[in-house]
Design a protein around this motif. Sequence first.
Motif, mmCIF file in Angstrom:
data_model
loop_
_atom_site.group_PDB
_atom_site.id
_atom_site.type_symbol
_atom_site.label_atom_id
_atom_site.label_comp_id
_atom_site.label_asym_id
_atom_site.label_seq_id
_atom_site.Cartn_x
_atom_site.Cartn_y
_atom_site.Cartn_z
ATOM 1 N N ARG A 722 0.813 -1.215 0.000
ATOM 2 C CA ARG A 722 0.000 0.000 0.000
ATOM 3 C C ARG A 722 0.848 1.268 0.000
ATOM 4 O O ARG A 722 1.961 1.307 0.521
ATOM 5 C CB ARG A 722 -0.897 0.019 1.239
ATOM 6 N N ASP A 723 0.255 2.297 -0.561
ATOM 7 C CA ASP A 723 0.837 3.644 -0.543
ATOM 8 C C ASP A 723 2.198 3.696 -1.240
ATOM 9 O O ASP A 723 3.050 4.537 -0.914
ATOM 10 C CB ASP A 723 0.978 4.160 0.903
ATOM 11 N N ARG A 724 2.417 2.805 -2.178
ATOM 12 C CA ARG A 724 3.639 2.820 -2.974
ATOM 13 C C ARG A 724 3.270 2.798 -4.444
ATOM 14 O O ARG A 724 2.275 2.170 -4.830
ATOM 15 C CB ARG A 724 4.546 1.626 -2.641
ATOM 16 N N SER A 725 4.036 3.477 -5.244
ATOM 17 C CA SER A 725 3.775 3.548 -6.686
ATOM 18 C C SER A 725 5.022 3.097 -7.441
ATOM 19 O O SER A 725 5.841 3.926 -7.877
ATOM 20 C CB SER A 725 3.390 4.975 -7.090
ATOM 21 N N PRO A 726 5.187 1.804 -7.582
ATOM 22 C CA PRO A 726 6.409 1.300 -8.241
ATOM 23 C C PRO A 726 6.435 1.697 -9.711
ATOM 24 O O PRO A 726 5.412 1.737 -10.394
ATOM 25 C CB PRO A 726 6.280 -0.218 -8.077
ATOM 26 N N ARG A 727 7.614 1.988 -10.194
ATOM 27 C CA ARG A 727 7.786 2.378 -11.603
ATOM 28 C C ARG A 727 8.372 1.248 -12.440
ATOM 29 O O ARG A 727 8.873 1.482 -13.535
ATOM 30 C CB ARG A 727 8.673 3.620 -11.681
ATOM 31 N N ARG A 728 8.293 0.066 -11.935
ATOM 32 C CA ARG A 728 8.816 -1.078 -12.675
ATOM 33 C C ARG A 728 7.933 -2.290 -12.403
ATOM 34 O O ARG A 728 7.072 -2.263 -11.498
ATOM 35 C CB ARG A 728 10.258 -1.391 -12.278
ATOM 36 N N ALA A 729 8.143 -3.308 -13.181
ATOM 37 C CA ALA A 729 7.458 -4.583 -12.979
ATOM 38 C C ALA A 729 8.465 -5.694 -13.210
ATOM 39 O O ALA A 729 9.462 -5.520 -13.915
ATOM 40 C CB ALA A 729 6.276 -4.718 -13.928
ATOM 41 N N TYR A 730 8.205 -6.830 -12.591
ATOM 42 C CA TYR A 730 9.067 -7.982 -12.813
ATOM 43 C C TYR A 730 8.768 -8.603 -14.181
ATOM 44 O O TYR A 730 7.650 -8.511 -14.682
ATOM 45 C CB TYR A 730 8.856 -9.023 -11.720
ATOM 46 N N ILE A 764 9.269 -4.846 -2.858
ATOM 47 C CA ILE A 764 9.067 -6.080 -3.621
ATOM 48 C C ILE A 764 7.575 -6.380 -3.738
ATOM 49 O O ILE A 764 7.065 -6.748 -4.807
ATOM 50 C CB ILE A 764 9.807 -7.253 -2.962
ATOM 51 N N ALA A 765 6.832 -6.210 -2.630
ATOM 52 C CA ALA A 765 5.382 -6.457 -2.649
ATOM 53 C C ALA A 765 4.685 -5.535 -3.643
ATOM 54 O O ALA A 765 3.795 -5.961 -4.394
ATOM 55 C CB ALA A 765 4.805 -6.267 -1.249
ATOM 56 N N ALA A 766 5.086 -4.252 -3.657
ATOM 57 C CA ALA A 766 4.455 -3.298 -4.569
ATOM 58 C C ALA A 766 4.769 -3.633 -6.025
ATOM 59 O O ALA A 766 3.882 -3.567 -6.899
ATOM 60 C CB ALA A 766 4.909 -1.882 -4.232
ATOM 61 N N VAL A 767 6.018 -4.002 -6.296
ATOM 62 C CA VAL A 767 6.389 -4.349 -7.671
ATOM 63 C C VAL A 767 5.649 -5.623 -8.104
ATOM 64 O O VAL A 767 5.201 -5.739 -9.254
ATOM 65 C CB VAL A 767 7.914 -4.530 -7.791
ATOM 66 N N PHE A 768 5.502 -6.573 -7.185
ATOM 67 C CA PHE A 768 4.761 -7.795 -7.517
ATOM 68 C C PHE A 768 3.314 -7.469 -7.895
ATOM 69 O O PHE A 768 2.790 -7.990 -8.896
ATOM 70 C CB PHE A 768 4.801 -8.769 -6.338
ATOM 71 N N HIS A 769 2.645 -6.622 -7.121
ATOM 72 C CA HIS A 769 1.263 -6.246 -7.455
ATOM 73 C C HIS A 769 1.208 -5.562 -8.820
ATOM 74 O O HIS A 769 0.300 -5.839 -9.625
ATOM 75 C CB HIS A 769 0.697 -5.311 -6.377
ATOM 76 N N ALA A 770 2.177 -4.682 -9.084
ATOM 77 C CA ALA A 770 2.213 -4.011 -10.391
ATOM 78 C C ALA A 770 2.421 -5.019 -11.520
ATOM 79 O O ALA A 770 1.852 -4.874 -12.615
ATOM 80 C CB ALA A 770 3.322 -2.958 -10.407
ATOM 81 N N THR A 771 3.192 -6.060 -11.240
ATOM 82 C CA THR A 771 3.454 -7.090 -12.251
ATOM 83 C C THR A 771 2.183 -7.855 -12.591
ATOM 84 O O THR A 771 1.887 -8.114 -13.763
ATOM 85 C CB THR A 771 4.530 -8.066 -11.744
ATOM 86 N N VAL A 772 1.424 -8.225 -11.566
ATOM 87 C CA VAL A 772 0.183 -8.972 -11.815
ATOM 88 C C VAL A 772 -0.824 -8.093 -12.558
ATOM 89 O O VAL A 772 -1.514 -8.566 -13.470
ATOM 90 C CB VAL A 772 -0.404 -9.504 -10.492
ATOM 91 N N ALA A 773 -0.911 -6.814 -12.201
ATOM 92 C CA ALA A 773 -1.817 -5.911 -12.920
ATOM 93 C C ALA A 773 -1.407 -5.786 -14.387
ATOM 94 O O ALA A 773 -2.260 -5.794 -15.291
ATOM 95 C CB ALA A 773 -1.830 -4.540 -12.244
ATOM 96 N N ALA A 774 -0.106 -5.661 -14.620
ATOM 97 C CA ALA A 774 0.370 -5.574 -16.007
ATOM 98 C C ALA A 774 0.103 -6.868 -16.764
ATOM 99 O O ALA A 774 -0.235 -6.846 -17.967
ATOM 100 C CB ALA A 774 1.867 -5.254 -16.016
ATOM 101 N N LEU A 775 0.243 -8.005 -16.087
ATOM 102 C CA LEU A 775 -0.050 -9.296 -16.724
ATOM 103 C C LEU A 775 -1.514 -9.350 -17.163
ATOM 104 O O LEU A 775 -1.826 -9.814 -18.269
ATOM 105 C CB LEU A 775 0.263 -10.432 -15.755
ATOM 106 N N ASP A 806 -7.558 -2.025 -8.054
ATOM 107 C CA ASP A 806 -7.459 -0.637 -8.506
ATOM 108 C C ASP A 806 -6.447 -0.509 -9.650
ATOM 109 O O ASP A 806 -6.726 0.147 -10.668
ATOM 110 C CB ASP A 806 -7.055 0.258 -7.330
ATOM 111 N N ALA A 807 -5.285 -1.154 -9.506
ATOM 112 C CA ALA A 807 -4.258 -1.072 -10.548
ATOM 113 C C ALA A 807 -4.721 -1.743 -11.834
ATOM 114 O O ALA A 807 -4.500 -1.220 -12.942
ATOM 115 C CB ALA A 807 -2.958 -1.708 -10.054
ATOM 116 N N ALA A 808 -5.362 -2.891 -11.731
ATOM 117 C CA ALA A 808 -5.830 -3.603 -12.926
ATOM 118 C C ALA A 808 -6.904 -2.801 -13.650
ATOM 119 O O ALA A 808 -6.885 -2.695 -14.890
ATOM 120 C CB ALA A 808 -6.363 -4.975 -12.532
ATOM 121 N N GLU A 809 -7.839 -2.230 -12.897
ATOM 122 C CA GLU A 809 -8.897 -1.414 -13.511
ATOM 123 C C GLU A 809 -8.296 -0.251 -14.292
ATOM 124 O O GLU A 809 -8.707 0.040 -15.423
ATOM 125 C CB GLU A 809 -9.839 -0.876 -12.433
ATOM 126 N N ARG A 810 -7.327 0.424 -13.685
ATOM 127 C CA ARG A 810 -6.739 1.600 -14.337
ATOM 128 C C ARG A 810 -5.970 1.206 -15.600
ATOM 129 O O ARG A 810 -6.091 1.868 -16.635
ATOM 130 C CB ARG A 810 -5.837 2.342 -13.351
#
Length: 843
Positions: A722-730, A764-775, A806-810
């Motif tokens: 939460r409250d993190r905005s990673p700029r990368r994905a795995y 790591i948790a934030a980047v993982f969530h961003a990765t799943v949303a990007a997937l 929220d990330a997937a919707e956006r």
Amino acid sequence: MCLGIPGQVVELVPGYEGQLALVDVEGAARRVNVGMLDEPPEPGAWVLIHMGFAVELIDRDKARTALDGLELIGRGRAADQRSRRRYEVTGVVQGVGFRPFVYATATALALSGRVTNTATGVTVEVEGLPDALDTFGRLLRTDPPPLAVVEDVKESTMDLEGGTSFTIEDSGPTGRSRTLASPDVATCEDCRAELRDPADRRHRHPFITCVNCGPRLTIITALPYDRDTTTMAGFPMCDACRGEYEDPTDRRFHAQPIACPDCGPRLELVTGGPGRHSWPPVHGETALRTARELLAQGRIVAVKGLGGYHLACDARDERAVAELRRRKRRGGKPFAVMVADLATARRIAVLTDDEERLLAGPQRPIVLAPKREPLADGVAPGNPDLGVMLPYTPLHELLFGLDGDPPISDALVLTSGNVSGEPIATDDADALERLSGIADAWLRHDRPIHVPCDDSVTRTVGGAALPVRRSRGYAPLPVALPVEVPPTLAAGGDLKNTCAVAEGRYAWLSPHVGDMDDLRTVDALTAVAGQLQDLTGVRPERLVADAHPGYRSTRWALDHADGRPVHRAQHHHAHIASVMGEHGVGAGEQVIGIAFDGTGYGADGAVWGGEVLLCDYKAAERFAHLGYVPLAGGDASVLRPYRMALAHLRNAGIEWADDIPAVAACPQAERDVLAHQLDTAFGSVPTSSMGRLFDAVASLVGAKHVVDYEAEAAIALEGLARDRSPRRAYPMMIVDGGPLVADPAELVRAVVADLRAGVPAAEIAAVFHATVAALIADLADRARDRTGLKTVALGGGVFQNAVLLDAAERQLADRGFTVLRPRLLPPNDGGIALGQLLISAAS
């Protein structure tokens, strides 16, 4: 509120913006409500009427100008210009003040006739002049009481009968019901004011209610909804209550649960339980005072609510909370907390405006929100959120105390009255026995609970509510269907079970039943399914259940089929069909369905849970899925996420080294056995579960290695992100094939590399969530390229995760997709019964 003034009547006249009424001391015109005026009108004054309410005094000259050219009702109009109409209203129109609303509207329009509850809704017959009848019909459709849901109004003409009065009649002939009363509704502000008013005869009455609030579903024994068909039938009204009940000007007019201290239910407090020493029972104010004293002393009190018992203790008392957790065998699962008021809720949780509206609304659900001020550590250990709710019954208000009462805590744990895994207790004798090892005392009453109904749970994501459990306050409101469904009963799933019935264009989902791993829950499903059929009048001609051969809900459906066909619906197809249904997707329309959850029986016999499906209601084609890894030992790997982490490490070709937290958490002897299972596939089944991947990553970063309840590890991982905005994905490799395969191996290697490089677990948790949303977005893109589909439906328990949803919707919206997400029903297994119904109808 007052209706008319003694000695005064008003004469109705049609006006340009409403109606005008002349206050007169003579004549026999209908009265209207003048309670909204600042002061009573004098005889001869003109007032502006809106929906039967006098809202403004009108200057006489202005009134005369407005009347120029208008024809007075009842003056100079031939009797043959009158007509009579019949309105048949269906929907949630019983137990919500609909008949009193009809009465007030008809009398304000000088119409005669009658209104009656029926087995299908409400029937109204009205007679009068055409203009007034037109207005009545419009208001019937557009301005019903706040708790009503008008689904349909059928209008027809009738022969004139004459008459000058309008009456509310007893219910019509019973028959095949097709309507529902309102769900239970929180105490309204009018009743709360009376509860606190020493001059009111219901001052401190624990069962104060009116037509706008109080118990509904949980006390109904049959429809039509009348006093005799509720559990209030055993409480004869006193003369004062009977007068209010029969007075059309009173807000308790035909309020079926009406009662007062002289004739209603009464409180009782008992202690001890079977085989234990107990003090003699105490009643009324003494019972309430004793319960409050016990809570202040750190004791555990079982409190009988609307839909079942709760277990209560002081949420600020570390010892009391720890003892409740021990006695209830709760493990690490969080407790819900009821707070005295919204100000307290704001102190202990971070609330948005949307969450405050949910908290204070008539449904009063438990709202999940980030913690702020700490309560006892044992309330929600290791959880970033707190489940908060406000009082929703008069008894809750009294427990916290009114002006002059000795203070107690402003926050109480209020958790379901059961041993973990069992259904909520509703019967007094059963509660005394089942909770005897948990509660120190029972604060109960003698109004029976007919339909069990646990608290609803919700959260907000992207400014919209996301149900987690749909029960009290919502169930069993009907869900409109986009297709015709034959009479069908859906058994739901094994976790968070909710059953449903449907016929035609409506489905009714039951309150929360629970997890089907206890015989009592299976029995509860039988009872709830029967009650739902009785309330809706649906007589199922077929049943539908999950395709998993080992599900207890599926076995239940087979056992209760009684010769009727039982259809099997694939689990993840049902998740997506449910979301499609609540959004009105039509027959034959396809969507890209992203079904991410913890488990579900796949068409190939594997455990699915990371699926991309091309869906309509009839079929689901597997377009892509998360790559398989072994699920070794079944539930052992679900309860010990480090086992899933080691399985993913082995799949990624990474040695089990002790510098990885998940490996260090696994005892050496267990590592040896697990290695043998993974090498030989003994006791293992392949799984594509996204939920298990979340578990694995949670253990890899050290967030959670062992869990006590479903999704505990994923919740901890979400809290870190939460409250993190990673700029990368795995990186995540997508392998072409029959269905595409998203291989998690490269992702796991990247996570371990970050761990060894000292990257914080939260990043790591934030980047993982961003990765799943990007997937999700990448796989949706590929599906669109192949099919041209532009609508994506998100379903499955993983989408309870606010960060991911929220990330997937956006991301999907940014790529031009129409995104359908759960709004009426939970994304978890509590919502799949609706999908089962729609799949069965299409088969």
